[in-house]
Enzyme design. Structure first.
Site, mmCIF file in Angstrom:
data_model
loop_
_atom_site.group_PDB
_atom_site.id
_atom_site.type_symbol
_atom_site.label_atom_id
_atom_site.label_comp_id
_atom_site.label_asym_id
_atom_site.label_seq_id
_atom_site.Cartn_x
_atom_site.Cartn_y
_atom_site.Cartn_z
ATOM 1 N N CYS A 194 -4.518 8.114 4.946
ATOM 2 C CA CYS A 194 -3.906 7.091 4.092
ATOM 3 C C CYS A 194 -2.550 6.668 4.625
ATOM 4 C CB CYS A 194 -3.749 7.637 2.687
ATOM 5 S SG CYS A 194 -2.906 9.221 2.659
ATOM 6 N N GLU A 254 -2.740 7.882 -5.965
ATOM 7 C CA GLU A 254 -2.375 7.726 -4.556
ATOM 8 C C GLU A 254 -3.490 6.921 -3.937
ATOM 9 O OE1 GLU A 254 0.241 8.698 -3.081
ATOM 10 O OE2 GLU A 254 1.100 9.965 -4.638
HETATM 11 P P1 NAP Z 1 -12.872 6.508 -3.303
HETATM 12 O O1 NAP Z 1 -14.202 5.968 -3.007
HETATM 13 O O2 NAP Z 1 -11.962 5.730 -4.168
HETATM 14 O O3 NAP Z 1 -13.161 7.955 -3.938
HETATM 15 C C1 NAP Z 1 -12.091 8.813 -4.276
HETATM 16 C C2 NAP Z 1 -12.564 9.831 -5.289
HETATM 17 O O4 NAP Z 1 -12.846 9.177 -6.540
HETATM 18 C C3 NAP Z 1 -13.853 10.551 -4.902
HETATM 19 O O5 NAP Z 1 -13.774 11.887 -5.347
HETATM 20 C C4 NAP Z 1 -14.912 9.783 -5.679
HETATM 21 O O6 NAP Z 1 -16.080 10.545 -5.908
HETATM 22 C C5 NAP Z 1 -14.162 9.528 -6.967
HETATM 23 N N1 NAP Z 1 -14.677 8.416 -7.754
HETATM 24 C C6 NAP Z 1 -15.215 7.265 -7.313
HETATM 25 N N2 NAP Z 1 -15.528 6.477 -8.363
HETATM 26 C C7 NAP Z 1 -15.188 7.160 -9.492
HETATM 27 C C8 NAP Z 1 -15.257 6.900 -10.890
HETATM 28 N N3 NAP Z 1 -15.742 5.740 -11.352
HETATM 29 N N4 NAP Z 1 -14.827 7.837 -11.755
HETATM 30 C C9 NAP Z 1 -14.313 9.007 -11.308
HETATM 31 N N5 NAP Z 1 -14.216 9.317 -9.989
HETATM 32 C C10 NAP Z 1 -14.638 8.407 -9.093
HETATM 33 O O7 NAP Z 1 -12.039 6.815 -1.965
HETATM 34 P P2 NAP Z 1 -12.533 7.565 -0.649
HETATM 35 O O8 NAP Z 1 -13.516 6.657 0.029
HETATM 36 O O9 NAP Z 1 -12.940 8.966 -0.963
HETATM 37 O O10 NAP Z 1 -11.185 7.663 0.185
HETATM 38 C C11 NAP Z 1 -10.720 6.640 1.039
HETATM 39 C C12 NAP Z 1 -9.579 5.886 0.394
HETATM 40 O O11 NAP Z 1 -8.626 6.796 -0.119
HETATM 41 C C13 NAP Z 1 -8.823 5.023 1.386
HETATM 42 O O12 NAP Z 1 -8.602 3.769 0.828
HETATM 43 C C14 NAP Z 1 -7.499 5.753 1.581
HETATM 44 O O13 NAP Z 1 -6.400 4.920 1.902
HETATM 45 C C15 NAP Z 1 -7.319 6.433 0.281
HETATM 46 N N6 NAP Z 1 -6.512 7.638 0.433
HETATM 47 C C16 NAP Z 1 -5.263 7.645 -0.102
HETATM 48 C C17 NAP Z 1 -4.472 8.772 0.022
HETATM 49 C C18 NAP Z 1 -3.078 8.817 -0.551
HETATM 50 O O14 NAP Z 1 -2.524 9.901 -0.632
HETATM 51 N N7 NAP Z 1 -2.497 7.724 -0.946
HETATM 52 C C19 NAP Z 1 -4.959 9.897 0.678
HETATM 53 C C20 NAP Z 1 -6.246 9.851 1.195
HETATM 54 C C21 NAP Z 1 -7.016 8.708 1.060
HETATM 55 P P3 NAP Z 1 -17.351 10.382 -4.947
HETATM 56 O O15 NAP Z 1 -16.940 10.829 -3.600
HETATM 57 O O16 NAP Z 1 -18.339 11.278 -5.566
HETATM 58 O O17 NAP Z 1 -17.713 8.937 -4.981
#
Ligand code: NAP
Length: 509
Positions: free
Chosen positions: A290, A253
């Site tokens: 999101c 997602e």
């Molecule tokens: P993110 O930076 O992609 O991080 C998401 C999760 O992935 C976090 O738990 C992060 O851990 C982890 N992560 C990052 N790099 C990783 C890797 N190489 N291996 C394993 N895990 C890894 O996103 P965010 O900044 O938390 O959230 C914002 C984004 O999420 C926005 O773009 C938003 O649109 C999207 N979003 C989508 C939905 C949906 O349902 N479609 C819902 C909410 C948000 P760390 O925090 O420890 O880095």
């Protein structure tokens, strides 16, 4: 925060990543998973948690979800305090995350209670494969015997956890939870309360805080990953050997440039509905959703009126520290997100007009170094010439108003988001609304159609309901979550059983 693996709370051996209050700047906790033996932790979840959960049957697991709901309800006030200090959200925004998560769990507790107490689910009827039905095929859905790694985004530390955990646990699949680090405190406290209440069998839940090495390396090809976050992180996960080579299933997602569309009939009631919803979506959780509306499509003749109406409403928004009376919109999650939003706004500023600029027009009632950011509304009069407004997700209180020539133009422009979670349409023309479902369905996971008759009862453009599918194609990640009991499919495998009718009857029975 400790980590919970093989039913023990274990602290990381590193220095940890500090979590802050985004308004007061106070350090709240630190996350660290350095030194964990993830191979042993995942093995314990698969070998201990999996069999224990699967032996219970669906209805008993549904009752278990109900007991989790009870524990979370008792501790709710504590969760609100954490959301305020770690996410900087006003109470109604915290409710979307906390009560939204509890509601989703309780929905699955109720729906799951109606399922059988067998080990698997049947899928459709048996179909003959030979004359006189002497040999036939029956499809069944069998819970996976691996684990589910749940990786969550920072904006929903409660809802993001429970909307994934509920269908996984109901399916009989042990979960390993990896919250986003910056807001992990709420997830941590909730899991701590559930563990202390001894509701789940050993091995059913694990928690990993921080950013450990090898989170995916310790998976195998029969495990699954349910991910929410940015499209860039999803791309990294997709190319991991456990997923790309070994075949572990990934549900992603990701981000999305969602649309709100005012129908060509644009009567005063529809205009009011659209304006109200856009302002809500821009301000709820400071636009860090999101599903938030990023593009607003309106008939060309209404562009100026709607620009004025939105600007008037946005001028009334009070931004600042949610601890103060009268504050409607709290903070962004941290200074890093504030910087990212500033950069996104600077990018869009080069391509679009500013119709409302909260940076100049609003006073922020919070310390100058807080992570607050006010709403900004852009407008472009020539949307076909501005690809960036269909492409750049500014994850904050930012949206763009866009005129369309005719409804086909509106459908085309919405599609330029190249796959979104949701589009909403506001009109009194029921035939047009029905057409919208078909026109937008290929590029959107959810189509939310609003008439005046449902103005007071509709569930909102951005609210994700457990009854409805959540997920979108293309850049939205291509995933599917929720949608009622359909969500269980991801945690099961479809098996075609071919045999004599007596065997199939025995299987069903
Ligand atoms: P993110 O930076 O992609 O991080 C998401 C999760 O992935 C976090 O738990 C992060 O851990 C982890 N992560 C990052 N790099 C990783 C890797 N190489 N291996 C394993 N895990 C890894 O996103 P965010 O900044 O938390 O959230 C914002 C984004 O999420 C926005 O773009 C938003 O649109 C999207 N979003 C989508 C939905 C949906 O349902 N479609 C819902 C909410 C948000 P760390 O925090 O420890 O880095």
């Amino acid at each position: 925060m400790s980590n919970y693996v093989h039913d023990q709370w274990i602290e990381g051996t590193g220095t940890g990543i500090v979590l802050y209050d985004p308004i007061q700047g106070t350090a709240l906790a630190s996350a660290d998973a350095t030194g964990l033996d993830l191979n042993a932790a995942y093995g314990w979840a698969r070998q201990t948690g999996g069999p224990a959960l699967r032996s219970m049957g669906y209805s008993a697991r549904a009752a278990m979800l109900g007991r989790i709901v009870d524990v979370l309800q008792v501790n709710k006030e504590k969760y609100y305090d954490i959301a305020l200090s770690n996410s900087g959200t006003v109470k109604s925004d915290s409710a979307i995350d906390i009560d939204g998560g509890i509601y989703t769990l309780s929905w699955y507790a109720k729906a799951g209670a109606k399922l059988n107490s067998q080990a698997f689910l049947t899928d459709g009827e048996a179909v003959p494969l030979a004359r006189d039905n002497a040999f036939a095929t029956q499809h069944i859905q069998v819970p996976i015997q691996g684990l589910a790694l749940l990786i969550n985004a920072f904006n929903f530390p409660s809802w993001g956890l429970w909307e994934k955990a509920a269908p996984a646990l109901l399916s009989g699949v042990p979960i390993v939870v990896k919250p986003a680090t910056s807001t992990a405190l709420l997830t941590y406290e909730m899991i701590r309360d559930v563990v202390e209440a001894k509701i789940l069998p050993p091995g059913a839940i694990s928690l990993i805080c921080g950013r450990p090495e090898g989170l995916l390396d310790a998976l195998n090809g029969l495990d699954i990953v349910s991910f929410t976050g940015s499209a860039d992180t999803a791309a990294t996960l997709r190319s991991h050997p456990r997923i790309m080579h070994d075949g572990a299933k990934l549900n992603a997602e990701t981000d999305s440039i969602n649309s709100a569309i005012l129908g060509p009939d644009a009567d005063p009631a529809s205009i009011q509905l659209l304006v109200r919803e856009v302002v809500r979506e821009l301000t709820i959780k400071s636009g860090q959703k999101c599903t938030a509306i990023r593009r607003i499509f309106v008939p060309e003749s209404t562009y100026d009126t709607i620009a004025q109406s939105l600007a008037l409403s946005l001028a009334k928004v009070t931004v600042g520290d949610p601890r103060k009376d009268g504050i409607r919109m709290g903070s962004l999650v941290n200074l890093a997100q504030q910087k990212a939003v500033r950069a996104g706004v600077a990018t869009l500023e080069k391509h679009a007009d500013i119709l409302f600029d909260g940076r100049r027009q609003l006073t922020i009632d919070a310390p100058a170094d807080s992570a607050c950011f006010p709403p900004v509304l852009f407008g472009v009069r020539q949307p076909d010439e501005h690809p960036l407004v269909h492409d750049v997700e500014v994850f904050g209180p930012v949206a763009t108003l866009i005129p369309y020539r005719d409804i086909d133009h509106a459908w085309q422009l919405a599609r330029r988001g190249m796959g979104s979670l949701v589009a909403s349409v506001y009109s009194e023309d029921t035939a047009l609304l029905a057409q919208a479902a078909f026109a937008l369905g290929d590029s959107h996971g959810r189509v939310h159609l609003v008439t005046d008759a449902v103005s007071r009862i509709h569930t909102g453009h951005g609210n994700v309901m457990p009854q409805s599918n959540h997920g979108g194609p293309g850049r939205a990640g291509g995933g599917e979550e929720l949608g009622g009991l359909r969500a269980l499919r991801f945690y099961h495998r479809l098996v075609a059983v071919q045999s004599a009718p007596e065997v199939l009857k025995h299987l069903a029975g």
